[in-house]
Structures are given as structure tokens and as C-alpha cells.
Design a protein around this motif. Structure first.
Motif: not given
Lengths: 341, 162
Positions: B5-8, B21-24, B42-45
Motif C-alpha cells: 500500500v502506497e497511499a491510504i 501517501t504512507v510516507s507523508a 483493498d478488501d477492507c471497508d
């Protein structure tokens, strides 16, 4: 200005202290993280913005930090103890000693007749390019006979003591003198612990930098003019003399820092007279932020009055001499005529 | 959390979705803890909510994205200079509408750098200002009576009021 009447009447509940600023900001954030980054004049202005701000800006820690950063000499345990007894703590010192004393006689005619001052504390700081290079606290006992009777002379350094400076000594250069005038500043805060007032007796920047050709050293003067008393328009001058010396090309040393109070006749005031004048100035004189040119202008005006007085005195003495001479001649002529006839 | 995962995605208090982004996100301690605790694949809501309004969150994310490369890898002095200039431009905003919200958001998200920057900006805005200018910048209502105002003028001869 009378900081003692700036009482903390604005007792505002901390919870709504900043409701008028933003509902998002807590008052403690403003107080501990924003106001702590301000300088003294800005904090004083912020305190006038609203009653909430006046309340937030009243914390002694804020003012203590500002005072001891600006004047490191105040960061001294006995001085802290004295200041803590002042009505508004370090805020009193800042409001009394940051602006300059005004030379006009005050409209307030009466001095608070509280107990007589037992001592005066001088908290002195010298700066080069606004960085402190020398700080000292000096206590003067004002009840001793020798203090009351002899001319006031507060000397901060012992005869053999000297203070190094980060400046190199240049014996013959006018530009260097100008450089010192612009960069060597001094603050002399006089504190009266009994009456809980203070004042700054220095013009901050020098009013004169001169070479003393005979002693081969430098004399730097800082001066403040104050009213002699409440009624007359007579002035006196608090004069701080800093003597510097050194070898050409090597670091300059401060060899003497002293304070005197002189009148327009050029006479040095005694301890007793000076004490009265300085106490009146501390309690009653107005304060104002003064630019270097203005301070210098006042010093030159004082010198002008002093010169005028001296010339008038000389003219008077000359006139008396002439009258005496004529009288003697007249008497002689009278006797000669008496002898002849 | 999956390392791919790169962004949340996060929700603002207004319910809007934002990508970071994860780093941010690592610049904030609570967000960092969230990265470890919450499932972001992706499969988490589940989408975590951040109690900051949308307008403020946009700016906070903008700051994080700009500062993340330097915070994660260190940077040369020239980068630091450039970042300082960027910070000054970034902080040119209305005090009440947004600066104070950013300040409190930085406090809530434990972002020391942004918190310091916001406090310093607020303090710098006050420096050298007259009393009425300070009131204007900070939207402060003058609640002194005319007598109190007159007394303040007498007591603060060093202050410029107008």
C-alpha cells in the motif's frame, strides 16, 4: 506611566479566554506557544488588544523570560527575589525600564512618602551589536553618611578589573569611533527595592565617543536628562562613563564603568541630592521610546545650557572684577586728592 | 498493513475522503499508529476518520507531502533552504479562518514541525504591529470601554494604538 495601576482586573475565565479569537485555539496554546515567542513591545501591544489578551499577557514567566533575555544582569537570584515583591513582578521592571525617562517635570507633585530607600541596585548590561558582552549587578547602601555627603559615584569595576570585548582596538580612525557609537550599547537599570520602582539611566546608544589624548584611552558617554524637581524647569544629567583601552590591533578592554549625576552648573550632585532626584524620576517621570538622535540631541542641549551658564558665570565674575577694580581706583584717586589738598 | 500500500484514504470530520501517501502519513504519530492498527488493503471497508475539517486537512496533507521526502531520507542544505521558502509561502493565509485551525490540527496530529511553524507564523504576524493591527489580524473584538482605552494609552506610552 504607572505600571502599578495596571492591575489584573481582567479576571477572565480561562475557558473562554480566547472565544473571541477562534473557537479552535485554546488559551493555553496562545499563552505558552505564541506569546512566548514575542518581544517585550509586541507583548505590551498584545496586552492592550482586549481584556482576554490582557489576562493572557499578564503571566510573570512571560515577562521574566523577556527581561532576562534582554537584560542578563537581572538573571540573578537576589534581584529575582526583589522583583518578585514588585506589584506586577517583571512586567513592572519592563514597563519602567524599557522606555527612556522624560526630562519634563511631572504633573504629580507629591512623592510617595513610604519608608526611605535602604539601597539602590544597579543592573548593568553592555552589548556589542546587540549581543551582551558584560553584565553586572551592583548594590549601593544609601544610608551611610559617606554616601549621603559625598558626590555620587557608582563604579562597577575595581581599578585592576577589566572586561574583554570582541572588538579590536584601533587608536586612530574616525570610522571606527562611529562604528562603536552605532554598535556599543549599554543599559543601566536602577532598582529601588524599597519603593519597588526602577528606571533606565542610560541612553542605550552612546551620546559621545571620544579619544582622551592624554590618557590614551577612549571615553564613551551614555546620558539621560531628568527634571531636578517637580516645580522648576531645571535639569540634571545622569552620566555613565565607560573607559576603554588596549593595544592597537588587539582586543579592546573596558576598564571603567561609572555613574554620576551632574547639574547644569557642572557640579556633581551628592548622594543625598541624587537619591531624591532619582527616586522622583523613578516614581513620577513619564517614559517614552526615544531614538538615538533624540537622546543625543538632549545631551547636546544639556551641554549647551551648561556652556551658557558657565559663560554667564564668567561674565558675572568679570563684571565683579571690573567693578572692584574701578572701586579700588576711585578710592585711590580719592585718597590722592585728599593728600594733595 | 500490507507493504504494497502506497497511499491510504482517510475521512475528514466533514465526511470527505482524502488520500495521503504512507510516507507523508508517517510525519504524524497518530496516523503512524493508525497505519499499524488499521487494515488498509483493498478488501477492507474501514476508512479511519481524522477529527479535522476538510479545508484544514487539505493544507495539512499538502504540508506532509512536501516535507515527507526530507523527513524520511534527510536532505542537503539547499533543499532545507528551499523548504524554508516553501513554508513561508505555505503559511500566507488568514489567521482566524485557517492558521489557527492548522495549529490545532498539528497539535492533535502530534506534528511538531507544523505546530512550531504555525506558532512562529502567528507570533511573527504580531511583531511590530500596532494594537489595532493586532486586533485586525487576529479578529479580536475590542471589549475595553473608552475610559479603559484612555487609561491603557496613558499606561503604555511605548505602544502604538492606531
Amino acid at each position: 506611566m504607572d505600571p502599578h495601576s495596571v492591575a489584573d482586573t481582567s479576571a477572565v475565565d480561562d475557558n473562554d479566554a480566547c472565544s473571541s479569537i477562534s473557537p479552535a485555539v485554546h488559551s493555553d496554546v496562545i499563552q505558552t506557544h505564541i506569546l512566548t515567542r514575542l518581544d517585550g513591545p509586541t507583548l505590551a501591544s498584545a496586552a492592550c488588544a482586549s481584556s482576554q489578551f490582557r489576562h493572557l499577557c499578564a503571566g510573570d514567566d512571560l515577562w521574566k523570560n523577556i527581561c532576562t533575555t534582554k537584560w542578563p544582569s537581572l538573571d540573578d537570584p537576589p534581584v529575582h527575589d526583589f522583583i518578585s515583591t514588585f506589584p506586577n513582578g517583571h512586567r513592572s521592571i519592563f514597563y519602567d525600564s524599557f522606555p527612556s525617562l522624560q526630562p519634563l517635570p511631572s504633573e504629580k507633585k507629591h512623592l510617595h512618602r513610604s519608608s526611605p530607600s535602604k539601597e539602590l541596585i544597579s543592573a548593568v548590561d553592555m552589548y556589542y551589536k546587540d549581543t551582551p558582552i558584560f553584565s553586572k549587578v551592583h548594590r549601593t547602601d544609601t544610608q551611610m553618611d559617606w554616601f549621603l555627603c559625598s558626590p555620587l559615584w557608582v563604579d562597577l569595576l575595581d581599578p585592576k578589573e577589566f572586561v574583554p570585548t570582541p572588538v579590536n582596538y584601533v587608536p586612530k580612525d574616525e570610522d571606527w569611533l562611529k562604528h562603536l557609537e552605532d554598535n556599543l550599547s549599554l543599559s543601566w537599570i536602577l532598582i529601588d527595592p524599597t519603593r519597588k520602582r526602577s528606571a533606565n539611566l542610560s541612553s542605550r546608544r552612546p551620546v559621545s565617543v571620544q579619544r582622551h589624548w592624554l590618557r590614551r584611552n577612549l571615553e564613551i558617554l551614555y546620558a539621560v536628562t531628568v527634571a531636578r524637581d517637580e516645580t522648576s524647569s531645571e535639569w540634571v544629567q545622569c552620566m555613565i562613563k565607560v573607559t576603554c583601552g588596549g593595544k592597537a590591533g588587539e582586543e579592546m578592554h573596558v576598564r571603567g564603568v561609572s555613574l554620576i549625576v551632574e547639574d547644569t552648573e557642572g557640579k556633581t550632585m551628592t548622594g543625598k541630592d541624587s537619591l531624591g532626584i532619582l527616586q522622583r524620576a523613578m516614581e513620577n517621570a513619564e517614559r517614552k521610546i526615544v531614538r538615538q538622535e533624540e537622546a543625543k540631541g538632549r545631551y547636546e542641549k544639556f551641554l549647551g545650557v551648561k556652556k551658557q551658564r558657565r559663560e554667564r558665570k564668567q561674565r558675572k565674575e568679570k563684571a565683579i572684577e571690573m567693578i572692584s577694580l574701578m572701586l579700588i581706583i576711585l578710592v585711590l584717586v580719592f585718597f590722592c586728592r585728599l593728600m594733595l589738598f | 498493513m500490507s507493504s504494497s500500500v502506497e497511499a491510504i484514504t482517510v475521512l475528514s470530520s466533514d465526511g470527505d475522503e482524502f488520500k495521503i501517501t504512507v510516507s507523508a502519513a508517517k510525519l504524524s504519530k497518530p496516523l503512524n499508529w493508525m497505519l499499524e492498527d488499521v487494515c488498509f488493503s483493498d478488501d477492507c471497508d474501514e476508512v479511519p476518520t481524522i477529527e479535522v475539517n476538510s479545508k484544514t486537512l487539505v493544507k495539512v496533507i499538502e504540508y506532509c507531502e512536501k516535507h515527507a521526502p526530507r523527513a524520511n531520507s534527510g536532505a542537503s542544505d539547499s533543499d532545507a533552504e528551499e523548504l524554508k521558502k516553501w513554508d513561508i509561502e505555505f503559511m500566507k493565509m488568514d489567521v482566524k479562518d485557517i492558521l489557527f485551525h492548522i495549529l490545532m490540527a498539528a497539535n492533535y496530529l502530534h506534528m511538531e514541525g507544523l505546530y512550531d511553524l504555525a506558532c512562529q507564523t502567528a507570533a511573527d504576524l504580531m511583531k511590530g504591529m500596532t494594537v489595532s493591527q493586532i486586533r485586525k489580524i487576529f479578529h479580536i473584538k475590542n471589549d475595553f470601554s473608552s475610559e479603559e482605552q484612555e487609561q491603557l494609552r496613558r499606561q503604555h506610552p511605548g505602544c502604538s494604538f492606531d
